[in-house]
Design an enzyme around this catalytic site. Structure first.
Site, PDB file in Angstrom:
ATOM      1  N   ARG A 163       3.010   3.537   5.337  1.00 49.71           N
ATOM      2  CA  ARG A 163       2.065   3.653   6.442  1.00 49.71           C
ATOM      3  C   ARG A 163       2.065   5.086   6.983  1.00 49.71           C
ATOM      4  O   ARG A 163       1.027   5.656   7.268  1.00 49.71           O
ATOM      5  CB  ARG A 163       2.433   2.689   7.592  1.00 49.71           C
ATOM      6  CG  ARG A 163       2.427   1.199   7.250  1.00 49.71           C
ATOM      7  CD  ARG A 163       1.068   0.689   6.818  1.00 49.71           C
ATOM      8  NE  ARG A 163       0.004   1.020   7.745  1.00 49.71           N
ATOM      9  CZ  ARG A 163      -0.289   0.340   8.838  1.00 49.71           C
ATOM     10  NH1 ARG A 163       0.368  -0.753   9.138  1.00 49.71           N
ATOM     11  NH2 ARG A 163      -1.291   0.700   9.624  1.00 49.71           N
ATOM     12  N   HIS A 215      -8.266  -4.263   8.217  1.00 49.05           N
ATOM     13  CA  HIS A 215      -7.093  -3.422   8.495  1.00 49.05           C
ATOM     14  C   HIS A 215      -7.052  -2.351   7.391  1.00 49.05           C
ATOM     15  O   HIS A 215      -6.193  -2.372   6.515  1.00 49.05           O
ATOM     16  CB  HIS A 215      -5.835  -4.302   8.487  1.00 49.05           C
ATOM     17  CG  HIS A 215      -4.634  -3.665   9.117  1.00 49.05           C
ATOM     18  ND1 HIS A 215      -4.662  -2.412   9.703  1.00 49.05           N
ATOM     19  CD2 HIS A 215      -3.350  -4.102   9.251  1.00 49.05           C
ATOM     20  CE1 HIS A 215      -3.459  -2.124  10.167  1.00 49.05           C
ATOM     21  NE2 HIS A 215      -2.646  -3.126   9.906  1.00 49.05           N
ATOM     22  N   GLN A 228      -3.883  -0.175   6.532  1.00 48.95           N
ATOM     23  CA  GLN A 228      -2.821  -0.933   5.863  1.00 48.95           C
ATOM     24  C   GLN A 228      -3.113  -1.052   4.360  1.00 48.95           C
ATOM     25  O   GLN A 228      -2.235  -0.818   3.524  1.00 48.95           O
ATOM     26  CB  GLN A 228      -2.702  -2.333   6.481  1.00 48.95           C
ATOM     27  CG  GLN A 228      -1.704  -3.234   5.780  1.00 48.95           C
ATOM     28  CD  GLN A 228      -0.264  -2.873   6.068  1.00 48.95           C
ATOM     29  OE1 GLN A 228       0.110  -2.725   7.220  1.00 48.95           O
ATOM     30  NE2 GLN A 228       0.554  -2.732   5.041  1.00 48.95           N
ATOM     31  N   ASP A 234       0.231 -12.984   3.961  1.00 46.23           N
ATOM     32  CA  ASP A 234       0.189 -12.549   5.360  1.00 46.23           C
ATOM     33  C   ASP A 234       0.430 -13.793   6.211  1.00 46.23           C
ATOM     34  O   ASP A 234       0.406 -14.920   5.698  1.00 46.23           O
ATOM     35  CB  ASP A 234      -1.195 -11.924   5.651  1.00 46.23           C
ATOM     36  CG  ASP A 234      -1.258 -11.197   6.998  1.00 46.23           C
ATOM     37  OD1 ASP A 234      -0.207 -11.057   7.667  1.00 46.23           O
ATOM     38  OD2 ASP A 234      -2.365 -10.785   7.394  1.00 46.23           O
ATOM     39  N   ARG A 291      -6.938  -0.120  17.922  1.00 44.50           N
ATOM     40  CA  ARG A 291      -6.606  -1.488  17.496  1.00 44.50           C
ATOM     41  C   ARG A 291      -7.192  -2.441  18.524  1.00 44.50           C
ATOM     42  O   ARG A 291      -6.881  -2.369  19.716  1.00 44.50           O
ATOM     43  CB  ARG A 291      -5.094  -1.688  17.397  1.00 44.50           C
ATOM     44  CG  ARG A 291      -4.703  -3.144  17.189  1.00 44.50           C
ATOM     45  CD  ARG A 291      -3.257  -3.344  16.800  1.00 44.50           C
ATOM     46  NE  ARG A 291      -3.013  -2.932  15.433  1.00 44.50           N
ATOM     47  CZ  ARG A 291      -1.946  -3.314  14.708  1.00 44.50           C
ATOM     48  NH1 ARG A 291      -1.045  -4.124  15.231  1.00 44.50           N
ATOM     49  NH2 ARG A 291      -1.786  -2.913  13.467  1.00 44.50           N
ATOM     50  N   CYS A 345       2.230  -7.209   4.685  1.00 42.20           N
ATOM     51  CA  CYS A 345       1.990  -6.068   5.582  1.00 42.20           C
ATOM     52  C   CYS A 345       2.967  -6.049   6.749  1.00 42.20           C
ATOM     53  O   CYS A 345       3.149  -5.011   7.379  1.00 42.20           O
ATOM     54  CB  CYS A 345       0.552  -6.069   6.068  1.00 42.20           C
ATOM     55  SG  CYS A 345       0.119  -7.491   7.079  1.00 42.20           S
TER      56      CYS A 345
HETATM   57  N1   CP Z   1       1.329  -4.081   9.459  1.00 43.20           N
HETATM   58  C1   CP Z   1       1.042  -3.710  10.706  1.00 43.20           C
HETATM   59  O1   CP Z   1      -0.080  -3.296  11.032  1.00 43.20           O
HETATM   60  O2   CP Z   1       2.078  -3.822  11.581  1.00 43.20           O
HETATM   61  P1   CP Z   1       2.017  -3.620  13.140  1.00 43.20           P
HETATM   62  O3   CP Z   1       1.241  -4.782  13.722  1.00 43.20           O
HETATM   63  O4   CP Z   1       3.450  -3.607  13.580  1.00 43.20           O
HETATM   64  O5   CP Z   1       1.309  -2.335  13.449  1.00 43.20           O
HETATM   65  N1  NVA Z   2      -3.345 -10.516   9.824  1.00 44.77           N
HETATM   66  C1  NVA Z   2      -2.361  -9.959  10.736  1.00 44.77           C
HETATM   67  C2  NVA Z   2      -1.975  -8.583  10.306  1.00 44.77           C
HETATM   68  C3  NVA Z   2      -0.943  -7.943  11.174  1.00 44.77           C
HETATM   69  C4  NVA Z   2      -0.615  -6.543  10.757  1.00 44.77           C
HETATM   70  C5  NVA Z   2      -2.922  -9.940  12.134  1.00 44.77           C
HETATM   71  O1  NVA Z   2      -4.087  -9.586  12.306  1.00 44.77           O
HETATM   72  O2  NVA Z   2      -2.186 -10.298  13.065  1.00 44.77           O
END
Ligand code: CP
Ligand code: NVA
Length: 318
Positions: free
Chosen positions: A286, A127, A130, A218, A100, A258
């Site tokens: 997930r 992502h 997700q 989101d 990440r 998400c």
């Molecule tokens: N939806 C998601 O990726 O959540 P986190 O940021 O908690 O991993």
């Molecule tokens: N769009 C959000 C998704 C988090 C899971 C971000 O990137 O913070």
């Protein structure tokens, strides 16, 4: 060939369908196995995470593998050790990397230099894990994806990009509304449209949710955009998912997010905590999807062409 998963498009169509079916099987049969026995997965997280981190960790454990968690702050990555060197070193120790980070370029560089699979656990651009678990959440309710309309209301961000890519391979309709100036990336969109994705774009959230079976949103400001929060709150004022907006959706529509969510901003508490919300099924999925993705990346997957063709329309073996 190393099976990287940096974006949806990295998995051949037939295998992508099979990964979805496998995730459902892993869930329905509560499967724990030894698919990752003797394997080590290194997770490098440069941004915060609850769901992704923990679901990967539990998934690895349920498949008999071992995980190691790293952050740049506590490793030499935070002291500018090149990604190229890091990828080569970690490839000598482990069997996959789950990453990440901010730029998509970073996961690409890791993948180009690793001799083990690299899985994108969220970047600013995509992502993919997700959206795959979100597809599972939809599929278990509506197995015929041809009859599904998914609406996206909000930012043209990493999740929006992932939905656009998903629409290339899964036969649902995607209707999207963004505020001006927050549209998704032009190249991602035009590529998806040229590859047959059924996508409708608008600046009007009512247009996007009209008749929708699943309404997705989101946060206004994603991780790394905290400085823009105030500006975005203004720009996204008309893009809240609330009861009034949902009057235009299908009467049985479900609401997706998400997570993490900001109640009172992109979605009201009544909607997020109400009967239409399927957010915790998404979060649960997930885990099941991470297991399917890990099995695919590390061991490969055998495709049942008939089953996948039923899901996606005619597919050919890779
Ligand atoms: N939806 C998601 O990726 O959540 P986190 O940021 O908690 O991993
Ligand atoms: N769009 C959000 C998704 C988090 C899971 C971000 O990137 O913070």
């Amino acid at each position: 060939m190393i099976r990287h998963f940096l974006k949806i498009n990295d998995i051949p169509r037939s295998e992508l369908g099979q990964v979805l079916l496998r995730a459902k099987e892993l869930k329905d049969k509560k499967i724990r196995n030894n698919a990752l026995e003797g394997k080590t997965i290194i997770m490098i997280f440069e941004k915060a995470s609850t769901r992704t981190r923990v679901s990967f960790d539990v998934a690895i454990e349920q498949l008999g593998g071992h995980s190691i968690f790293m952050t740049p702050a506590e490793s030499q990555l935070g002291r500018s050790e090149p990604l190229e060197d890091t990828a080569q070193v970690l490839s000598r120790y482990a069997d996959a990397l789950v990453v990440r980070t901010f730029g998509q370029r970073k996961v690409r560089t890791l993948a180009q230099n690793a001799s083990i699979p690299v899985i994108n656990a969220l970047t600013d651009r995509y992502h993919p894990c997700q959206v795959m678990s979100d597809m599972l959440t939809i599929y278990e309710r509506t197995p015929d994806l041809n009859n599904v309309q998914v609406a996206w209301v909000g930012d043209g961000n990493n999740m929006a990009h992932s939905w656009i890519n998903a629409a290339i391979y899964f036969p649902f309709y995607l209707t999207m509304a963004f505020p001006k100036g927050y549209e998704p990336d032009h190249d991602i969109l035009s590529r998806a449209l040229s590859m047959g994705a059924k996508i409708n774009l608008s600046y009007d959230p009512v247009d996007a949710v009209k008749g929708a079976h699943y309404v997705n949103t989101d946060v206004f400001a994603s991780m790394g955009q905290e400085d823009e929060q105030k500006k975005r709150e203004m720009a996204f004022l008309a893009y809240q998912v609330n009861d009034k907006l949902l009057e235009h959706a299908d009467p049985d529509c479900k609401v997706m997010h998400c997570l993490p969510a900001h109640r009172g901003e992109e979605v009201t508490a009544e909607v997020l905590d109400g009967p239409r919300s399927i957010i915790f099924d998404q979060a649960e999925n997930r885990l099941h999807m991470q297991k399917a993705i890990l099995e695919w990346a590390i061991n490969g997957i055998e495709v049942d062409l008939e089953a996948v063709s039923q899901l996606l329309g005619p597919v050919q073996a890779v």
